[in-house]
Structures are given as structure tokens and as C-alpha cells.
Design an enzyme around this catalytic site. Sequence first.
Site, PDB file in Angstrom:
ATOM      1  N   HIS A  78      94.438  39.221  43.982  1.00 43.79           N
ATOM      2  CA  HIS A  78      93.656  39.507  42.779  1.00 43.79           C
ATOM      3  C   HIS A  78      94.432  40.401  41.814  1.00 43.79           C
ATOM      4  CE1 HIS A  78      89.496  38.565  44.755  1.00 43.79           C
ATOM      5  NE2 HIS A  78      90.288  37.520  44.674  1.00 43.79           N
ATOM      6  N   GLU A  80      93.706  43.169  40.264  1.00 43.97           N
ATOM      7  CA  GLU A  80      93.675  44.610  40.506  1.00 43.97           C
ATOM      8  C   GLU A  80      94.695  45.012  41.560  1.00 43.97           C
ATOM      9  OE1 GLU A  80      89.283  43.247  40.133  1.00 43.97           O
ATOM     10  OE2 GLU A  80      91.197  42.403  40.768  1.00 43.97           O
ATOM     11  N   CYS A 104      86.142  42.789  43.299  1.00 39.31           N
ATOM     12  CA  CYS A 104      85.497  42.443  44.563  1.00 39.31           C
ATOM     13  C   CYS A 104      85.593  43.632  45.527  1.00 39.31           C
ATOM     14  CB  CYS A 104      86.171  41.216  45.178  1.00 39.31           C
ATOM     15  SG  CYS A 104      87.836  41.549  45.827  1.00 39.31           S
ATOM     16  N   CYS A 107      89.277  44.567  46.521  1.00 35.90           N
ATOM     17  CA  CYS A 107      89.985  45.289  45.456  1.00 35.90           C
ATOM     18  C   CYS A 107      89.414  46.696  45.287  1.00 35.90           C
ATOM     19  CB  CYS A 107      89.933  44.508  44.148  1.00 35.90           C
ATOM     20  SG  CYS A 107      90.990  43.036  44.192  1.00 35.90           S
TER      21      CYS A 107
END
Length: 160
Positions: A78, A80, A104, A107
Site C-alpha cells: 500500500h 502508506e 487499512c 498500514c
Amino acid sequence: MLEDKRKDYISWDEYFMGIATLSALRSKDPNTQVGACIVSPEHKILSMGYNGFPIGCSDDEFTWSREGEDNKYLYTTHSELNAILNYRGGSLDGTTIYVTLFPCNECAKAIIQSGIREVVYACDKYADTTSVAASKRMLRTAGVVLREYVPAGRTVTLEL
């Protein structure tokens, strides 16, 4: 005579969310493109990231499918986490991450552990999922400030 400065410049929030949005455009994911930008308290960009496969894992050799036993969720990193891992300057304590989609739960763990103190997010379309509910619970418990980005209604056109 002192001339007045221009007054139509973009805010810090617009600037950093704009960088996160541009970063998202680097993602090759056919369904969801997410970007992130980590910023110091002094308004310096420290790192950026977008969702995609890890270095060395060709996006032509791994699936982008969301369904089936072999799907993109097994391989993608992801935005992040990419932004956190891309940073090579030391501590991220006290920084802010601008992200185009609310983080999420996985993260959120990385955000908390890295010392990021504020999350500014543009979209929260998965707010009703258990992953985002867990994310919000962890982030709030850890004292991370959550702030929804409020668009100024301004349009910026880039000719590339």
C-alpha cells in the site's frame, strides 16, 4: 513601494494532498490508485509512495486480479507503507501523512510504529469495513490525529 503578495496560492493541505494525488497516478493498479506523502512539521516533503508491487516483482508477471486464489492483495504494498519504507532519513516522529484513501489496519500499524502523528485523508469509502474500523481504533488509541481533507473546490490543470 512594497507590492502585495498574490493571494490565490494553494494551502499546505492542497499542496501535500496534490502530491499524494500525483503519486497515486504512478500506480499501475487497474482498480484503485492510492498515493501518500509524508511531511515534516516544518512543511518539508520527506517521502512519497503509491500502491504497487515490491521492487523486483514485475507488474507484468504478477496478477492485478482482485478475485481468485492468486490475487493482487497477496503481492501489493500500500501507498502508506511504501512511503514509510521509501524514507531513508531516520525518524518519522511527529510527521503527517497525507493519503488519498483512509489507511487499512495493516498500514495503521506501520503509521503508529513509525511515529507519524497525523493522518490527513481524502477519501474514506471503506469506512464500514472491519479493516478501517480496526485502523481507526488503533490510530485513535495511539493518539494519532485523524483529519479529513476538505477540498477547496479549486481545479488545477497540469500539462505534462
